[in-house]
Scaffold this active site. Structure first.
Site, PDB file in Angstrom:
ATOM      1  N   GLU A 141      -4.210 -28.185 -49.128  1.00 55.22           N
ATOM      2  CA  GLU A 141      -4.537 -26.981 -49.287  1.00 55.22           C
ATOM      3  C   GLU A 141      -6.055 -26.834 -49.337  1.00 55.22           C
ATOM      4  OE1 GLU A 141      -2.894 -24.204 -49.676  1.00 55.22           O
ATOM      5  OE2 GLU A 141      -0.884 -25.285 -49.347  1.00 55.22           O
TER       6      GLU A 141
ATOM      7  N   SER B  14      32.272 -11.390 -26.156  1.00 52.89           N
ATOM      8  CA  SER B  14      32.573 -10.112 -25.777  1.00 52.89           C
ATOM      9  C   SER B  14      31.875  -8.947 -26.613  1.00 52.89           C
ATOM     10  CB  SER B  14      34.065 -10.113 -25.473  1.00 52.89           C
ATOM     11  OG  SER B  14      34.567 -10.935 -24.545  1.00 52.89           O
TER      12      SER B  14
END
Length: 932
Positions: free
Chosen positions: A104, A379
């Protein structure tokens, strides 16, 4: 004069020399602009700094809790109050400090709150990619932002953040600031602060026990705590851990050997399996967090004290979670413990998400199959990629004829086949869709075109792999994946008159300062109302007559579509879908999730592909109780039309089309058929049908007349006494002999003309005859009158043609013409030399010839005709017979012969224009089954 001239020239040169170059002017102007901008920027920055919030020590320790409200405004969850254990700097092991700072803020212990080197790099990145593309926040700045400021990407907030970071560094030590940071940030899975995160993920209450891999995981989580959650996304966690280890090596915190050893650790083996259950409806909350993160810049639902208004219907969510959690009361017949499932429930009218079922037995904390990733849709894509675009752009009708004749060869490694490996020829688009046949679907995609199909599907929220529609997308068999949230959103538009908006879980977000952000998306018409309604009507037949009957919901009009996928070796279906909707709710369900030891997908066991049907049906039935469930309303742009089944192109039925050959289909208004089919136009009936008993060989001789050039044959049937009419023969002759007849029996003989192509037939003509051999006295009294007695004048030949019919024992006929009598055995005579203007009275009396009937007379029938005068007038009138004797005799004489005289004119003017191409019909009836 010369001096004056020199003076003027000198003066001009002097003035010219005094003019400054243009570039100097531009430079001066730019300098002034920069000075003014600097003054303005300084003033603005000074204003932002002056209006920055004060450092409030009470806000440095805990984040603000957020409230989440359901669709009725009731709070169902509070985020940020649970799962917190505070630690001090002395509790932090060095490996964790190194991992956090390397990731960080590598110069955390060196800078004064802001890192000028990082700011320079971020400025360059923001010039290239836009403001906010890369941050330069130090750990101190992150503490300030999470404590006092909004996370919005605004320059004013960034200036305030940097100013407050400098102030914070003057008031607190580095150790205290790092302690604040690690106690404040959210680590996912309901954990706030690093101590609670270590306990939840690794079961360690003493941070000194953390290993290098565990510290690297914890250091990487704050960037994206949900995405990097090791319980849900271990692969992403692995990638993030690798990044942290790389940064630790780069900044000299660990050696490369230590990093490689840490990378070899199996992440799931580190986890305790503990998950957060303090807040309900975690699967739904995951979507809430996603929407807030995407739509509200920098907001954090766990730390920002927000009031989040959502679309959640808690009663529906409770039922969905009940169905996805194993219990003795659960009615869903899951085949085993391994099957996974995901489902989404939307409001059909507005697209609001009412419930999300993320996984089976997952409590909403694991991978969310409803909203994350995706699977092949099978489908369920057919209405979206094939039939929907075909109706929208080609105005295809539900009757549209498609030739399902053979596998579709598109040039790939193998042709596209139907799931049942059966091919039924010409059929309607409706039948092809409700039976989920692949060949008609890909042919429909070819007809409408790939570009139009892609645009249509993308407007419904479908994103194609490689941004390209392929032939296999019509049947959902490519790299394009979808999840139930996307599929529900797409189908909902069909149920909502073609209006689409992205499904949403959050309607608005309120900030602690009173600011409100509205997030409800606006609907857009992405298709015509006729497309939406016609697809819906076709999908209703999927449930009533097709592959989705198991998803039927009694009392609720529903439409929907099944979908399965197949493995390369065709060993089964790894995915099964059902997506459907009513006018109130839209539900999409996926099941599957089977893998082998190598992580490869496996088929659902024992063909158990109907679990989605059961989940849909049960959920829709439950949530539809106690409310009005109207049917879908047909728009004015759609017309219902009766069509003769099998006609190509579509034709309306004629008056002769059998009801079994008439179907009702939908057409876009203005495209409905106008031509009437001639396939079933009726043929003329036979004429002059007669039958007589031949005593010599105990047979009945039947004869009739018909047009010589007609391409017909004749179906001859007979009824004995009161028995059933039985077929005797099919012949092209106009006579036949019925042998070995029964003595004393009454025979009714029927003849029907049938076209040789099998498309048309006539009405039946009948006659009767009684075979001698019964009670002689009864037979002697049963000489009936002739019927159908008529007389017609033939002007060309100056003769009167008299004819009649007779149904009775063998008889001769006494014919009286104006008192002159003759006896004939035929059913007619010709009167030649007719005098113009004269009226002829004709009487015909049958006289028995055989056995006890010999000499017995039947009732007389009469008719009259007036020959036209030579100076003009009608060409002749047809006389009508009249009874001269008792009413009883009239009744006996008429018998069943009324049809003989009445059928001769029916259908006589119709032309025989049928086509052989209709022989295949719709091909329906051969494709029954549940697969797709």
């Amino acid at each position: 004069m010369a001096n004056n001239s020199q003076s003027r020239t000198a003066r001009r040169k002097q003035k010219k020399a005094k003019k400054k170059p243009l570039w100097k002017k531009i430079l001066l102007i730019m300098l002034l602009i920069f000075i003014i901008m600097g003054i303005g920027a300084g003033a603005t920055a000074a204003y932002w700094i002056a209006t920055a919030p004060e450092i409030d020590e009470s806000k440095l320790s805990d984040p603000l809790a957020s409230q989440v409200l359901d669709m009725n405004g009731e709070v169902f969850g509070t985020l940020g109050e649970e799962k917190r254990t505070k630690i001090s700097y002395e509790d932090l092991p060095q490996v964790l400090i190194d991992a956090v700072t390397a990731t960080e803020d590598a110069r955390f212990f060196e800078h004064s709150g802001i890192d000028l080197r990082r700011i320079g790099g971020a400025i360059l990145a923001n010039f290239k990619n836009g403001f906010g593309s890369e941050g330069a926040s130090t750990i101190t700045q992150q503490v300030v932002e999470k404590s006092f400021l909004s996370a919005e990407k605004k320059i004013s907030l960034k200036v305030q953040e940097q100013w407050l970071a400098l102030k914070l560094e003057r008031e607190y030590s580095k150790e205290e600031i790092l302690e604040m940071y690690l106690n404040k940030i959210f680590y996912g899975n309901g954990a706030y602060g690093v101590a609670k995160a270590a306990e939840i993920y690794f079961g360690k209450e003493d941070l000194s026990e953390l290993t290098l891999p565990e510290a690297a995981i914890l250091a990487g989580l704050p960037q994206r705590p949900t995405a990097y959650n090791p319980y849900e996304n271990p692969d992403l966690t692995k990638e993030r851990m690798d990044t942290v280890l790389t940064l630790m090596v780069r900044h000299g915190k660990i050696s490369q050997e230590e990093a490689d050893e840490a990378r070899a650790v199996d992440i799931p083996s580190l986890l305790t399996g503990e998950s957060d259950s303090s807040v309900p409806y975690r699967a739904f909350l995951k979507q809430v967090q996603r929407e807030v993160n995407e739509k509200v810049d920098g907001a954090d639902i766990y730390t920002d004290g927000l009031k989040i208004h959502t679309t959640l219907d808690t009663s529906i969510q409770d039922h969905v979670e009940f169905l996805l959690t194993d219990s003795e009361e659960n009615p869903i017949p899951y085949p085993d413990d391994e099957m996974q499932a995901g489902m989404t429930v939307l409001d059909t009218k507005n697209g609001a998400i009412r419930a999300i079922g993320g996984s089976r037995n997952g409590n909403g904390t694991g991978y969310n199959y409803a909203i994350q990733g995706g699977q092949q849709p099978g489908s369920t894509m057919k209405p979206i990629v094939a039939y929907g675009p075909a109706i929208e752009y080609n105005k295809m009708s539900t009757y549209h004829q498609i030739n399902d004749d053979k596998p579709f060869d598109y040039g790939g490694s193998s042709p596209i086949r139907n799931w049942n490996r059966s091919y039924a020829g010409w059929m309607t688009a409706r039948h092809a869709l409700n039976q989920s046949l692949n060949v008609p679907a890909v042919k429909t995609l070819e007809e409408v075109g790939y570009d139009q199909a892609q645009g249509f599907a993308e407007s419904l929220g479908i994103n194609f792999a490689d941004d390209t529609v392929r032939i296999g997308d019509a049947i959902g068999g490519t790299g394009t994946n979808v999840n139930p949230l996307q599929m529900a959103g797409a189908y909902r538009a069909f149920g909502n008159e073609g209006l689409y908006n992205e499904p949403y879980a959050v309607t608005s977000v309120e900030f602690p300062d009173g600011r409100t952000v509205e997030l409800k998306p606006k609907a857009e018409a992405v298709m015509s109302d006729y497309t939406a309604y016609m697809i819906t009507d076709m999908l209703k037949s999927v449930i009533t007559d097709g592959t989705g009957t198991a998803a039927n919901v009694p009392g609720v009009p529903v439409a929907g579509k099944t979908g399965t996928t197949s493995l390369p070796d065709e060993s089964g279906s790894p995915d099964s879908w059902f997506t459907g909707y009513s006018t109130n709710y839209t539900i999409s369900v996926w099941t599957g999730g089977y893998t082998n030891d190598e992580g490869q997908r496996m088929a659902i066991p024992n063909g158990q592909t109907k679990i989605p049907h059961a989940l849909f049906s049960n959920t829709m039935a439950e949530i539809s109780q106690g409310i009005d469930n109207p049917d879908f309303e047909k728009p004015d742009s759609v017309v219902e039309v009766e069509v003769e089944e099998g006609s190509r192109p579509a034709a309306r039925p004629s008056e002769y089309t059998p009801s079994s050959q008439i179907v009702t289909e939908l057409f876009v208004k203005g495209t409905e058929p106008t031509e009437t089919s001639e396939k079933f136009d009726e043929l003329d009936p036979v004429s002059g049908l007669s039958a007589s008993y031949n005593e010599d060989n105990n047979s009945i001789e039947v004869g009739w007349d018909y047009e010589e050039d007609a391409d017909v044959s004749f179906e001859v049937s007979a009824q004995i006494d009161d028995g059933q009419m039985q077929g005797l023969s099919n012949t092209e002759e106009t006579s036949m002999e019925i042998t070995e007849v029964e003595p004393g029996a009454d025979y009714t003989i029927q003849v029907v003309a049938v076209s040789n192509d099998g498309d048309m037939q006539s009405e039946a003509a009948t006659t009767s005859v009684t075979v001698p051999g019964g009670d002689e006295e009864e037979e002697a009294e049963n000489i009936p009158a002739v019927s159908g007695l008529s007389a017609q004048y033939n002007q060309e030949n100056s003769l009167i043609d008299v004819s009649w019919s007779y149904n009775g024992p063998p008889a001769a006929f006494e014919v009286s013409v104006n008192g002159q009598t003759q006896t004939v055995e035929s059913n007619g005579i010709e009167i030649s030399g007719a005098t113009p203007g004269e009226t002829y009275e004709i009487v015909v009396t049958p006289i028995g010839q055989n056995g006890a009937n010999e000499g017995a007379e039947g009732q007389s029938q009469s008719t009259s005709i007036t020959v036209p005068a030579e100076d003009g007038g009608d060409s002749g009138d047809t006389g009508e017979g009249s009874d001269e004797d008792s009413e009883e005799g009239s009744s006996e004489g008429q018998g069943d012969e009324e049809n003989d005289g009445d059928n001769s004119g029916d259908g006589g003017d119709q032309e025989d224009n049928t086509e052989d191409e209709n022989d295949n019909g719709n091909g329906e009836g051969d494709n029954q089954g549940d697969g797709e």
